[in-house]
Design an enzyme around this catalytic site. Structure first.
Site, short mmCIF file in Angstrom:
data_model
loop_
_atom_site.label_atom_id
_atom_site.label_comp_id
_atom_site.label_asym_id
_atom_site.label_seq_id
_atom_site.Cartn_x
_atom_site.Cartn_y
_atom_site.Cartn_z
N ASP A 1 0.91 -1.14 0.00
CA ASP A 1 0.00 0.00 0.00
C ASP A 1 0.95 1.19 0.00
O ASP A 1 1.55 1.51 1.04
CB ASP A 1 -0.87 0.01 1.26
CG ASP A 1 -1.86 1.17 1.24
OD1 ASP A 1 -1.48 2.25 0.74
OD2 ASP A 1 -2.99 1.01 1.72
N HIS A 2 1.15 1.81 -1.15
CA HIS A 2 2.27 2.75 -1.24
C HIS A 2 2.08 3.97 -0.33
O HIS A 2 3.04 4.66 -0.03
CB HIS A 2 2.54 3.16 -2.69
CG HIS A 2 1.50 4.01 -3.31
ND1 HIS A 2 0.37 3.50 -3.88
CD2 HIS A 2 1.42 5.36 -3.44
CE1 HIS A 2 -0.36 4.48 -4.32
NE2 HIS A 2 0.24 5.63 -4.08
N HIS B 1 -5.84 2.80 1.16
CA HIS B 1 -5.06 3.93 1.68
C HIS B 1 -5.77 4.66 2.83
O HIS B 1 -5.16 4.97 3.86
CB HIS B 1 -4.77 4.95 0.57
CG HIS B 1 -4.27 4.32 -0.69
ND1 HIS B 1 -3.27 3.37 -0.70
CD2 HIS B 1 -4.62 4.48 -2.00
CE1 HIS B 1 -3.03 3.00 -1.94
NE2 HIS B 1 -3.83 3.65 -2.75
P1 NAP Z 1 0.69 -1.86 -17.14
O1 NAP Z 1 1.42 -0.64 -17.55
O2 NAP Z 1 -0.53 -2.27 -17.88
O3 NAP Z 1 1.74 -3.05 -17.21
C1 NAP Z 1 1.37 -4.40 -17.19
C2 NAP Z 1 2.60 -5.26 -17.46
O4 NAP Z 1 2.22 -6.62 -17.52
C3 NAP Z 1 3.29 -4.95 -18.77
O5 NAP Z 1 4.69 -4.99 -18.57
C4 NAP Z 1 2.87 -6.10 -19.68
O6 NAP Z 1 3.86 -6.26 -20.65
C5 NAP Z 1 2.81 -7.23 -18.67
N1 NAP Z 1 1.98 -8.37 -19.07
C6 NAP Z 1 0.66 -8.36 -19.38
N2 NAP Z 1 0.24 -9.62 -19.65
C7 NAP Z 1 1.31 -10.43 -19.47
C8 NAP Z 1 1.52 -11.83 -19.57
N3 NAP Z 1 0.54 -12.68 -19.92
N4 NAP Z 1 2.76 -12.31 -19.30
C9 NAP Z 1 3.77 -11.49 -18.95
N5 NAP Z 1 3.63 -10.16 -18.84
C10 NAP Z 1 2.42 -9.63 -19.11
O7 NAP Z 1 0.29 -1.84 -15.60
P2 NAP Z 1 0.93 -0.97 -14.43
O8 NAP Z 1 0.30 0.36 -14.41
O9 NAP Z 1 2.41 -1.06 -14.50
O10 NAP Z 1 0.37 -1.73 -13.14
C11 NAP Z 1 0.91 -2.95 -12.67
C12 NAP Z 1 0.28 -3.29 -11.33
O11 NAP Z 1 0.59 -2.26 -10.42
C13 NAP Z 1 -1.24 -3.38 -11.33
O12 NAP Z 1 -1.63 -4.32 -10.37
C14 NAP Z 1 -1.67 -1.99 -10.89
O13 NAP Z 1 -2.96 -1.99 -10.30
C15 NAP Z 1 -0.60 -1.70 -9.87
N6 NAP Z 1 -0.38 -0.28 -9.63
C16 NAP Z 1 0.10 0.53 -10.60
C17 NAP Z 1 0.33 1.87 -10.34
C18 NAP Z 1 0.92 2.79 -11.37
O14 NAP Z 1 1.24 3.93 -11.01
N7 NAP Z 1 1.06 2.38 -12.61
C19 NAP Z 1 0.05 2.39 -9.05
C20 NAP Z 1 -0.45 1.54 -8.08
C21 NAP Z 1 -0.65 0.20 -8.38
P3 NAP Z 1 3.69 -6.97 -22.08
O15 NAP Z 1 2.51 -6.34 -22.73
O16 NAP Z 1 5.00 -6.66 -22.76
O17 NAP Z 1 3.52 -8.41 -21.80
#
Ligand code: NAP
Length: 491
Positions: A180-181, A243
């Site tokens: 939980d950042h 949060h």
């Molecule tokens: P994102 O940009 O959509 O990234 C998803 C990642 O998963 C990509 O690297 C994608 O790469 C990979 N992926 C998808 N399907 C896959 C598969 N079958 N096998 C292997 N890799 C796969 O999402 P994100 O924003 O980074 O978020 C990631 C997590 O962090 C989520 O749970 C989100 O709720 C959480 N989160 C994110 C943030 C933020 O600021 N972004 C903040 C809080 C929490 P490819 O398409 O190359 O496979």
């Protein structure tokens, strides 16, 4: 820095091509390296489906660090620790290759078998990955293995239980680090210290002296590119269940008997257990939901939520929540904790206001409107600091009072060196300190509370949109406090 505090580790990032890795994880790992918190005995394995190579990953890591920090030094030595493997988490054949790569890197970097598996991917994959890591023996090593899980942890209590069961089939509770950042933020961590290291606050921190507490976490942004994710979530799931309830627990908990993870968690869990669950028919009296309409953000016209994407045209998802929480324990019984959070609000800010009860007789003001209760304001972001609002004599003749503010601005002290939440949390995970991560019991109790509200809301269509972009939410959020004789402080 002693070796003890410099973990040796292989960090495996699932979702290394994604937004979180780029914006938060790569810069955080770099800052840990730069500050000497991780030694040269580390390697990072990036995994995702894209056909990247080690070089492409390293270029992306360099770019993301340059965007986030603008370091002066050459990043070549640092990025040489990064390795990429094209990987589909649903494809069984990927895991043996990963195992071999990790074994190789453990030899090269002498990381003593310590492994962090960071799941920076959609939560639908969490269970599958955890189980494959177990099945293919990746969590068995000479050192420790830890699993870091991003939010959201389920979308209600039932789905969270299913996910937890899947994770627990592969990893023990002590090996699971639920991020939980907010718990990595400097001023959220400071709540406990401000309370328990200062007699002037702790002696007053109860229902005899506090009239109410207000927590506001407002954003100016709308849903941007995250429309699909957000529409399945909404403000209560995205912000309140995790949060905001974590901040409530820190504000209302009893002093722990020691600073161990178990003792602090146990006090937080007691608060969540004391959180009064509403009957469904009370939800309307205690909670307000909102969705933003078009409006004006600093002179620029912006569209309403339902116009942000085609699939949102008839959406019933809340982009705003306000609520009144009651903690039924000896210390806090009768003290309302008001919360509000939303998108496209007038300002971007997370802050907590503690309003103290007024003194029984006050001769130092002319009109009732001049009365000003003492407030303690904890600014979480973007400003970090505390402000204490007191009354002092108006200068000149007479003995009338006026409100004054004593402010401590944390940003000014630590400046750019204030560590990012992710940097602190990653480090905590690597040294095995789970205090600022969420235990399953906290997750479960939080969902139980939020589920009652969501269940009622899911059964009625809301009268949306009901607040203008650029405002502080629907009028009903102000009425929630007004009916108790309070108002939101905007200091
Ligand atoms: P994102 O940009 O959509 O990234 C998803 C990642 O998963 C990509 O690297 C994608 O790469 C990979 N992926 C998808 N399907 C896959 C598969 N079958 N096998 C292997 N890799 C796969 O999402 P994100 O924003 O980074 O978020 C990631 C997590 O962090 C989520 O749970 C989100 O709720 C959480 N989160 C994110 C943030 C933020 O600021 N972004 C903040 C809080 C929490 P490819 O398409 O190359 O496979």
């Amino acid at each position: 820095m002693s070796n003890e505090l410099q973990p040796k580790v292989v960090i495996v990032i699932f979702g290394a091509t994604g937004d979180l890795a780029k914006r938060k994880l790569f810069p955080s790992i770099y800052r840990l390296y730069q500050s000497g918190k991780i030694s040269k005995n580390f390697a990072v394995v990036g995994l995702a489906r894209r056909p990247w190579t080690d070089e492409v990953l390293r270029e992306n890591v360099t770019k993301s660090i340059n965007e986030a920090i603008s370091p002066e030094e050459d990043l070549e030595e640092f990025t040489s620790h990064f390795y990429y493997q094209p990987f589909d988490v649903t494809d069984e054949s990927s895991y043996n290759g990963l195992h071999m790569l990790i074994n190789d890197l453990e030899g090269t970097y002498q990381t003593e078998g310590n492994r962090v598996f960071y799941l920076a991917m959609a939560p639908d994959f969490f269970g599958t990955i955890a189980n494959k890591l177990k099945e293919y023996g990746l969590k068995e090593s000479a050192g420790w293995s830890r699993l870091v899980i991003e939010k959201p942890f389920g979308r209600d209590l039932e789905s969270a239980k299913v996910l937890n069961k899947e994770l627990r089939a592969a990893f023990d509770e002590q090996q699971i680090y639920r991020i939980d950042h907010y718990l990595g933020k400097e001023m959220v961590q400071n709540i406990e210290v401000i309370r328990f290291a200062n007699g002037i606050f702790e002696h007053l921190w109860n229902n005899r002296f506090i009239s109410n507490i207000q927590i506001t976490s407002s954003e100016t942004l709308g849903v941007e590119e995250r429309a699909r994710y957000y529409d399945h979530s909404g403000a209560a799931r995205d912000m309140v269940q995790n949060h905001i309830l974590q901040m409530v627990a820190l504000l209302a908990m009893e002093p722990p008997i020691s600073l161990t993870t178990e003792e602090i968690r146990s006090e937080k869990i007691k608060v969540l257990r004391a959180l009064r669950n509403m009957d469904p028919e009370q939800v309307g009296d205690f909670f307000v939901r909102g969705q933003y309409d078009s409006g004006d953000m600093k002179g620029e016209a912006v569209q309403g939520y339902r116009d942000e994407a085609e699939e949102l045209a008839t959406s019933n998802t809340e982009t705003f929540v306000a609520g009144k929480l009651l903690i039924d324990n000896y210390r806090f019984a009768g003290v309302p904790i008001y919360i509000r959070t939303g998108k496209r609000m007038a300002e971007k800010s997370t802050k907590i206001v503690i309003e103290f009860k007024d003194i029984p007789m006050n001769l130092y003001f002319k009109k009732d409107n001049d009365r000003h209760p003492n407030l303690l304001i904890i600014n979480i972001q973007p400003n970090e600091g505390i402000t204490l609002c007191l009354n002092a004599k108006k200068s000149g003749n007479g003995a009338l009072s006026e409100p004054i503010q004593l402010a401590y601005n944390h940003n000014a002290v630590s400046g750019i060196n204030t560590p990012e939440a992710y940097e602190k949390l990653l480090y905590d995970c690597m040294v095995g300190d789970a205090t600022n991560f969420t235990h399953w019991d906290e997750v479960a109790l939080s969902w139980e509370f939020v589920d009652t509200i969501l269940d009622v809301w899911s059964k009625n269509t809301a009268d949306f949109p009901n607040y203008k972009s650029g405002s502080m939410g629907p009028d009903a959020a102000d009425e929630l406090l007004a009916k108790d004789g309070f108002h939101w402080w905007s200091i």
